[in-house]
Design a protein around this motif. Sequence first.
Motif, mmCIF file in Angstrom:
data_model
loop_
_atom_site.group_PDB
_atom_site.id
_atom_site.type_symbol
_atom_site.label_atom_id
_atom_site.label_comp_id
_atom_site.label_asym_id
_atom_site.label_seq_id
_atom_site.Cartn_x
_atom_site.Cartn_y
_atom_site.Cartn_z
ATOM 1 N N ALA A 268 0.829 -1.201 0.000
ATOM 2 C CA ALA A 268 0.000 0.000 0.000
ATOM 3 C C ALA A 268 0.868 1.258 0.000
ATOM 4 O O ALA A 268 1.948 1.291 0.578
ATOM 5 C CB ALA A 268 -0.905 -0.015 1.221
ATOM 6 N N CYS A 269 0.380 2.292 -0.675
ATOM 7 C CA CYS A 269 1.084 3.572 -0.718
ATOM 8 C C CYS A 269 0.187 4.580 -0.012
ATOM 9 O O CYS A 269 -0.876 4.950 -0.526
ATOM 10 C CB CYS A 269 1.338 3.980 -2.172
ATOM 11 N N THR A 270 0.572 5.005 1.180
ATOM 12 C CA THR A 270 -0.330 5.787 2.026
ATOM 13 C C THR A 270 0.203 7.178 2.373
ATOM 14 O O THR A 270 -0.377 7.861 3.201
ATOM 15 C CB THR A 270 -0.583 5.021 3.344
ATOM 16 N N ALA A 271 1.302 7.618 1.734
ATOM 17 C CA ALA A 271 1.853 8.932 2.052
ATOM 18 C C ALA A 271 0.853 10.036 1.695
ATOM 19 O O ALA A 271 0.187 9.967 0.663
ATOM 20 C CB ALA A 271 3.158 9.156 1.301
ATOM 21 N N PRO A 272 0.752 11.078 2.519
ATOM 22 C CA PRO A 272 -0.134 12.200 2.186
ATOM 23 C C PRO A 272 0.492 13.091 1.113
ATOM 24 O O PRO A 272 1.643 12.883 0.704
ATOM 25 C CB PRO A 272 -0.247 12.949 3.524
ATOM 26 N N ARG B 133 -3.626 17.132 -4.818
ATOM 27 C CA ARG B 133 -4.201 16.139 -3.907
ATOM 28 C C ARG B 133 -3.584 14.772 -4.205
ATOM 29 O O ARG B 133 -3.466 14.384 -5.365
ATOM 30 C CB ARG B 133 -5.727 16.080 -4.057
ATOM 31 N N GLN B 134 -3.229 14.078 -3.160
ATOM 32 C CA GLN B 134 -2.573 12.783 -3.323
ATOM 33 C C GLN B 134 -3.593 11.684 -3.575
ATOM 34 O O GLN B 134 -4.493 11.458 -2.771
ATOM 35 C CB GLN B 134 -1.771 12.452 -2.052
ATOM 36 N N SER B 135 -3.465 11.032 -4.712
ATOM 37 C CA SER B 135 -4.253 9.831 -4.986
ATOM 38 C C SER B 135 -3.332 8.623 -4.854
ATOM 39 O O SER B 135 -2.106 8.759 -4.767
ATOM 40 C CB SER B 135 -4.836 9.885 -6.397
ATOM 41 N N ASP B 136 -3.933 7.437 -4.868
ATOM 42 C CA ASP B 136 -3.117 6.227 -4.803
ATOM 43 C C ASP B 136 -2.178 6.161 -6.004
ATOM 44 O O ASP B 136 -1.001 5.826 -5.867
ATOM 45 C CB ASP B 136 -4.019 4.996 -4.754
ATOM 46 N N ALA B 137 -2.688 6.527 -7.188
ATOM 47 C CA ALA B 137 -1.851 6.491 -8.397
ATOM 48 C C ALA B 137 -0.738 7.528 -8.319
ATOM 49 O O ALA B 137 0.398 7.274 -8.746
ATOM 50 C CB ALA B 137 -2.708 6.731 -9.628
ATOM 51 N N ASP B 138 -1.040 8.722 -7.776
ATOM 52 C CA ASP B 138 -0.001 9.734 -7.585
ATOM 53 C C ASP B 138 1.097 9.198 -6.682
ATOM 54 O O ASP B 138 2.293 9.321 -6.969
ATOM 55 C CB ASP B 138 -0.581 11.002 -6.945
ATOM 56 N N CYS B 139 0.667 8.642 -5.558
ATOM 57 C CA CYS B 139 1.617 8.138 -4.565
ATOM 58 C C CYS B 139 2.537 7.087 -5.169
ATOM 59 O O CYS B 139 3.758 7.115 -4.978
ATOM 60 C CB CYS B 139 0.844 7.577 -3.378
ATOM 61 N N ARG B 140 1.977 6.178 -5.936
ATOM 62 C CA ARG B 140 2.774 5.115 -6.542
ATOM 63 C C ARG B 140 3.733 5.677 -7.601
ATOM 64 O O ARG B 140 4.870 5.230 -7.718
ATOM 65 C CB ARG B 140 1.863 4.051 -7.146
ATOM 66 N N ALA B 141 3.266 6.666 -8.367
ATOM 67 C CA ALA B 141 4.130 7.266 -9.387
ATOM 68 C C ALA B 141 5.306 7.996 -8.740
ATOM 69 O O ALA B 141 6.449 7.899 -9.204
ATOM 70 C CB ALA B 141 3.321 8.225 -10.254
#
Length: 231
Positions: free
Chosen positions: A35-39, A58-66
């Motif tokens: 999981a990628c949970t960073a704000p 805004r951080q999305s899951d896809a943003d966080c992973r990228a």
Amino acid sequence: MSRPHRLTGAALATAAMALLCTAAPSAASPGRDSACTAPAGPYQRQLERHLGRPVDGRQSDADCRAIRSFQTERGRPHPDGFADLGTYRAMLVVEATPNPNAAGDCPVETGRVTCVDMDRQLLWVQKGKDVVFAPVPIRTGRDAEETRPGRHTIYWRDRDHVSDIYDDAPMPYSQFFDGGQALHGHPGDLYDGGGSAGCVNLTVDDAAKLWDLLALDDVVYVWGVKPGTAD
């Protein structure tokens, strides 16, 4: 005599099925992404733009992973998807690398010129129009102790220098260019604190490579303003 044998076979089949059911998730887990949970970080929009993500801050899951993938590719020490200052500086290096002097701020001369761009906190070396030392991140002087802009030359080099002002702080691969200000390695994180005491800090690895390239009387050209300091 045959009944105990049938019970044993059933027990073995049950145990085998239980083993298969238990083993299946663990066999698949190495291929699964955690999981990628960073704000959202302070440089969220800049990283979104660079990575081709929707620019909304805004951080999305896809943003966080990228962002996490980018951090891993660039060798950031804690690839967690948080758009922090170090990740932003790594992004600036990537963007500058194809043509760091596109704006023409650093003079083109026949000899080597070490270009210190305080606006983007980048350093590179060019000889004529050829970049002979690719852009790397730096840290210049903080407020009231800014790195002095202008055209300088290296007048003293000391590979194992320690500061006689700041409690014997190590300054490996020091190359002095103006009144005690030097290019040198900074052990530890380049992004801790607000800036140097006027020197141009590099990672120790980058400072060592720069040491091998430069020599006395080489030109160091400094311009711009470090973000967060007074004009």
